[in-house]
Design a protein around this motif. Structure first.
Motif, PDB file in Angstrom:
ATOM      1  N   VAL A 152      -1.840  47.498 -12.690  1.00 27.54           N
ATOM      2  CA  VAL A 152      -2.704  49.187 -13.851  1.00 27.54           C
ATOM      3  C   VAL A 152      -2.543  50.295 -12.563  1.00 27.54           C
ATOM      4  N   LEU A 153      -3.063  50.362 -12.119  1.00 28.24           N
ATOM      5  CA  LEU A 153      -2.534  51.153 -10.864  1.00 28.24           C
ATOM      6  C   LEU A 153      -1.373  51.334  -9.687  1.00 28.24           C
ATOM      7  N   ARG A 154      -0.799  50.215  -9.719  1.00 30.75           N
ATOM      8  CA  ARG A 154       0.195  50.909  -9.376  1.00 30.75           C
ATOM      9  C   ARG A 154       1.298  51.609  -9.222  1.00 30.75           C
ATOM     10  N   THR A 155       2.121  52.765  -8.586  1.00 28.43           N
ATOM     11  CA  THR A 155       2.677  53.355  -8.728  1.00 28.43           C
ATOM     12  C   THR A 155       3.978  52.030  -9.810  1.00 28.43           C
ATOM     13  N   ILE A 199     -15.484  57.645   8.615  1.00 26.63           N
ATOM     14  CA  ILE A 199     -15.042  56.743   7.967  1.00 26.63           C
ATOM     15  C   ILE A 199     -13.845  56.790   6.981  1.00 26.63           C
ATOM     16  N   GLY A 200     -12.419  56.752   7.228  1.00 26.88           N
ATOM     17  CA  GLY A 200     -11.670  57.406   6.120  1.00 26.88           C
ATOM     18  C   GLY A 200     -11.456  56.175   4.837  1.00 26.88           C
ATOM     19  N   LYS A 201     -11.695  56.750   3.760  1.00 24.46           N
ATOM     20  CA  LYS A 201     -11.727  55.925   2.580  1.00 24.46           C
ATOM     21  C   LYS A 201     -10.429  56.486   1.224  1.00 24.46           C
ATOM     22  N   ILE A 202      -9.791  55.333   0.893  1.00 21.61           N
ATOM     23  CA  ILE A 202      -8.672  56.373   0.077  1.00 21.61           C
ATOM     24  C   ILE A 202      -8.814  55.286  -1.860  1.00 21.61           C
ATOM     25  N   TYR A 203      -8.997  56.369  -2.089  1.00 20.58           N
ATOM     26  CA  TYR A 203      -9.600  54.948  -3.625  1.00 20.58           C
ATOM     27  C   TYR A 203      -8.118  55.956  -4.030  1.00 20.58           C
ATOM     28  N   ARG A 204      -7.770  54.641  -5.628  1.00 20.35           N
ATOM     29  CA  ARG A 204      -6.380  54.408  -6.547  1.00 20.35           C
ATOM     30  C   ARG A 204      -7.561  54.946  -7.417  1.00 20.35           C
TER      31      ARG A 204
END
Length: 383
Positions: A364-367, A208-213
């Protein structure tokens, strides 16, 4: 067959029922063991369940008539217990803290459902949150769609947790087979971390690959950094089973951090974090450990330790129902930090295919580039 979880216009499906003002309270059951025969009622509860209430709190609960022995209310704290007796403690209904209730469906088929959990909603019952949880909404949704003949079907259940203040993808199993296999995927990720110190091998071999911001304080010089700090438990007021912190003697954990944007003037960064199955609060602990705690995190500070730490502190005051008052110090469930489970890639639990799920980012977490692309897309739609 998978369900795109939206209508013909592509709008995501949501579900959830507003919370009642008060929950139903709780019933806690115990059976008196032979070794406890002869103990008084107050001795039993004040020794066996001290984490729930101090001595005076249990006295209050007994005198309130909240405890039954073999079905009969008993208000005398000195009542002697007999082996085999059934004890019931009724925790009175209470108003749980505010929490959102709507859940967005990101993916659904016959085996699993992936939800976009909002910040502020707890996944499973615990502490003050017994009814205002993801699990409650899942059970309610399943009951609505179950026929009387299918009432024995298991309800969907989360197969991992997200912190109450963390938003984003939450995987839930709809069958026993899916639950077993998804749980095994997460366990396998932890074993890989434990048995392999090579971070590149760990990232490439997990199921499982999990990517957080996340948004963190301070500025990293490096564009990427791998954090391998173990995570363990320490005593902490208000957390019965202990608090997870950066600890040399703890269990292995690995996080790969990539800087997406730096705001030097504001002294903060937007980062992407890739983890395996994950230890509790791993991202919060790891980023604070390297001196870049999540912005708004009330608990973890530089070093991966709690903001206020006094393991000898005990809160002996109690609420109207006899239980401990909420501690004045921060606890893990406190919100305010900016962390979002953005992407998950995993093998389907019953089919030979790989699933990729993405939860829309909070603004708020977008580039800046992502913001511009969204604005451009909106302009194109207007044309």
């Amino acid at each position: 067959m998978s369900n795109p979880a939206g209508d013909c216009k592509g709008s995501p499906r949501t579900f959830g029922e507003p919370w009642p003002q008060f929950n139903d309270g709780l019933i806690y059951r115990d059976t008196v063991k032979a070794s406890d025969s002869g103990l008084t009622l107050i001795d039993f509860y004040s020794s066996k369940h001290l984490n729930s209430a101090p001595l005076q709190g249990w006295l209050q609960r007994i005198r309130n008539g909240q405890i039954r022995i073999d079905g009969s209310v008993v208000t005398d704290p000195s009542t002697a217990l007999r082996a085999g007796s059934e004890l019931n403690y009724h925790r009175l209904p209470w108003k749980e803290p505010d929490a959102p209730y709507l859940l967005q469906v990101l993916f659904e088929d016959d085996d699993l459902i992936a939800l976009n959990k909002p910040s502020g909603l707890q996944v499973l019952p615990g502490g003050l949150f017994q009814q205002r949880t993801v699990l409650t909404q899942l059970q309610g949704q399943a009951s609505k769609h179950s026929s009387s003949l299918a009432c024995q079907e298991p309800h969907p259940v989360p197969v991992h947790r997200l912190g109450r203040g963390t938003s984003g993808i939450l995987l839930c199993a709809k069958t026993k087979v899916a639950k077993t296999r998804l749980s095994a995927y997460f366990a396998d990720g932890t074993l890989v971390v434990r048995d392999n110190s090579d971070s590149s091998a760990v990232i490439s071999t997990r199921k499982i690959g999990k990517i957080y911001r996340a948004m963190v304080s301070g500025i990293l010089d490096e564009d990427e950094v791998v954090i391998k700090q173990p995570i363990g438990l320490v005593r902490y007021p208000g957390v019965a089973n202990g608090l997870y912190v950066a600890c040399p003697s703890g269990k292995p954990a690995l996080s790969k951090v990539k800087v997406l944007e730096r705001n030097v003037q504001g002294n903060y960064m937007l980062v992407e974090v890739e983890i395996q199955s994950g230890r509790p609060h791993q991202i919060r602990i790891h980023l604070s450990f390297i001196g870049h705690p999540l912005i708004g995190d009330p608990l973890y500070v530089a070093g991966g330790q709690p903001n206020c730490f006094d393991p000898e502190f005990e809160n002996e005051s109690f609420a109207h129902d006899g239980g401990y008052q909420r501690p004045g110090k921060p606890v893990p469930g406190d919100c305010g930090y900016l962390l979002h489970a953005h992407k998950v890639v995993l093998p389907h639990p019953t089919r030979s295919e790989v699933i990729k799920i993405t939860a829309p980012l909070p603004s708020v977490l977008r580039t800046q580039q992502e913001v511009e692309e969204i604005e451009l897309g909106a302009g194109d739609d207007a044309d």
